[in-house]
Scaffold this active site. Structure first.
Site: not given
Length: 340
Positions: A126-128, A154, A184, A210
């Site tokens: 993941t880009d995280e 995570y 994604n 939100v």
């Protein structure tokens, strides 16, 4: 006939990858391994199960003996490891399970890959792992050389797994590749994630929670484009390399929620701002120049088109997600959003 073992295949991206591969490589044997935790859903694989070249094993990737037995029986050529605990909020509530699945599970899979001599082990990351980027620097993007700087249990567990994969390549010569993707979206996504959650809540006239002011920016990648990239990497990617997969579709969370409201004919009055997530990353943005240069990949789906296709899929497949929104998930939902 190549045999590809796919972990986490009953989850969102894994299932889409299975369908993509069945369509593009109908002669391949696909071996799905999934422990069917809350986000794994056998109904997602109903069409795949009808094919003779598909087999499913309900197995935890941390279960070394069971994994070795599957490798012994199936003798896969390629392993694609999608299996992961992936929801940031859940990792903040309970980090331990993320360390077990995302790190220990990766180790077990690579040990099996070594023992049984696979030709390629691919780690879906993941880009995280890169942390985040400032909102006031739209010129900055994550590249494969961006230092790892994680923000949550995570992303830390995924970064640790990536480092372990690279170590297995250097120490043991395991033929590995790693891909790091942006957010994604598309069919079969579990309704705790932003887009399906907002679709489901809007249709039910429920509040649309939100975080903060909704200004967090994500680079959105239609899931089929991600599957196409992985297909290219496992066949033609350079062993030992990392490939970033991004959609160049940056959107603010609040703007996505408003698009969904408009598409469904729902009032924006449903939007409810809740207390922000701890350590919430502000902006993700990937530079996919390397995979474009080396493998010729580019995303085919712009967000304006992909979000409409996704909304329509959830409208056309209400029984799939309506049966999910019950029981354990609703208990979790109330815990995360009920008092915020």
């Amino acid at each position: 006939m190549k045999k590809i073992l796919i972990t986490g295949g009953a989850g969102f991206i894994g299932a889409n990858f299975i369908y993509y591969m069945q369509d593009r490589h109908p002669d391949y044997r696909l071996i799905c391994v999934d422990s069917l935790t809350y986000a794994g859903n056998m109904s997602t694989l109903e069409k795949a199960m009808a094919k003779d070249n598909f087999v499913f094993y309900r197995t935890d990737i941390c279960d070394r003996q069971a994994i070795y037995e599957i490798f012994e029986k199936e003798q896969p050529d390629i392993v694609v490891n999608f299996a992961a605990e992936s929801h940031v909020d859940r990792s903040i509530e309970n980090p331990e399970v993320f360390l077990d699945t995302n790190i220990k599970g990766t180790m077990v899979m690579m040990d099996a890959a070594r023992k049984y001599g696979v030709e390629r082990y691919h780690q879906v990351s993941t880009d995280e792992v890169y942390g985040d980027l400032p909102l006031d620097r739209p010129d900055l993007f994550f590249t494969e050389e961006t230092p790892i700087t994680t923000s949550s249990p995570y992303s830390s567990s995924k970064a640790a797994a990536d480092l372990l994969v690279q170590a297995y390549h250097r120490t043991y010569g395991l033929p590995v590749t790693i891909s790091r993707c942006s957010n994604n979206y598309g069919p079969y996504q579990f309704p705790e994630k932003l887009i399906p959650l907002m679709i489901a809540n809007a249709l039910a006239e429920k509040p649309l929670p939100v975080y903060g002011e909704g200004l967090n920016v994500r680079d959105w990648l239609y899931v089929e484009d991600h599957c196409k990239a992985i297909d290219m990497i496992i066949h033609d990617g350079v062993v030992g390399e990392v490939y970033n997969i991004g959609g160049h579709n940056e959107m603010k969370n609040i703007d996505i929620v408003k698009i969904i409201c408009k598409a469904l004919g729902k009032s924006e009055d449903l939007i409810t701002y809740v207390t922000d997530r701890k350590g919430h990353d502000m902006r993700y943005a990937i530079d996919p120049e390397k995979i474009h240069r080396e493998l010729g990949w580019l995303p085919d789906t712009m967000f304006a088109d992909g979000i409409q296709k996704t909304i329509q899929w959830y409208l056309d497949n209400r029984p799939w997600w309506e049966q999910i929104i019950s029981g354990e998930y609703m208990d979790y939902y109330e815990k995360m959003y009920g008092d915020r």
